[in-house]
Write an enzyme that holds these catalytic residues in place. Sequence first.
Site, mmCIF file in Angstrom:
data_model
loop_
_atom_site.group_PDB
_atom_site.id
_atom_site.type_symbol
_atom_site.label_atom_id
_atom_site.label_comp_id
_atom_site.label_asym_id
_atom_site.label_seq_id
_atom_site.Cartn_x
_atom_site.Cartn_y
_atom_site.Cartn_z
ATOM 1 N N ASP A 136 -0.094 5.176 1.012
ATOM 2 C CA ASP A 136 -0.371 6.048 2.455
ATOM 3 C C ASP A 136 -0.291 5.090 3.575
ATOM 4 O O ASP A 136 -1.263 4.150 3.467
ATOM 5 C CB ASP A 136 -1.417 6.785 2.094
ATOM 6 C CG ASP A 136 -1.488 7.833 1.020
ATOM 7 O OD1 ASP A 136 -0.679 8.402 0.976
ATOM 8 O OD2 ASP A 136 -2.369 7.683 -0.088
ATOM 9 N N ASP A 147 0.883 -1.236 0.011
ATOM 10 C CA ASP A 147 0.011 0.031 -0.139
ATOM 11 C C ASP A 147 0.696 1.139 0.122
ATOM 12 O O ASP A 147 2.134 1.181 0.457
ATOM 13 C CB ASP A 147 -0.850 0.045 1.071
ATOM 14 C CG ASP A 147 -1.800 1.262 1.586
ATOM 15 O OD1 ASP A 147 -2.219 1.590 0.283
ATOM 16 O OD2 ASP A 147 -1.887 1.477 2.571
#
Length: 212
Positions: free
Chosen positions: A10, A8
């Site tokens: 953020d 991922d």
Amino acid sequence: MFNNVIFDMDGVLINSEPEYLRRQLAAAREVGATPLSTNLQDYVGRASAVTWQTAVPENEALRQQAIDRFTAELLSDPIDYARIITPGVADLIKYLHAAGYGLGLASAASWDGVTTMLQETGLQPYFTSVVSGETLSANKPDPQVYLQNLAKLQADPARSLAIEDSPTGITAAHAAGMTAWALAPNDYTIDQTQADRVATSMLQIQDWLQQA
């Protein structure tokens, strides 16, 4: 055990969540909106359309005004992605690349944000697959963003690991048939109970992979 790792963005590659929320809530208040929540947990890992509905619940016109203010601030005062890169992430990615792992990025963020981050942090050359959930018909917690990465990497989900931070991301990875490890944040709390493992640092993730 694993031969592919999909990250991922953020909250994992960069510690961007608090900064995004601060700017988003400021833009909402500037246009007179009353956010449904100011709790970071209600924003982390969600598509921008969802977070803006939370920040500006009143109506679409007011929401667009807030988005325009937010975008203008980003243009005049861009986030320095190199400054907020997660400690140890560059070393981990270089290790994985050298060790022959397939590397992917599965972000709920916009394509422009993802590519800018990769360029500014110098991480772009290491990723074989990069997918933005905002370019798909459904974003996280739907598994599409992970399924597309798996297809591009020609990867077996059972031998692929997701590194996530949010409940929506963990749900998406599991729905794609993958193992999901979570990186615990240092400066806020979030529900990571559904993760298969929770790490406190990138170094710990590297140690676990070396032992797998």
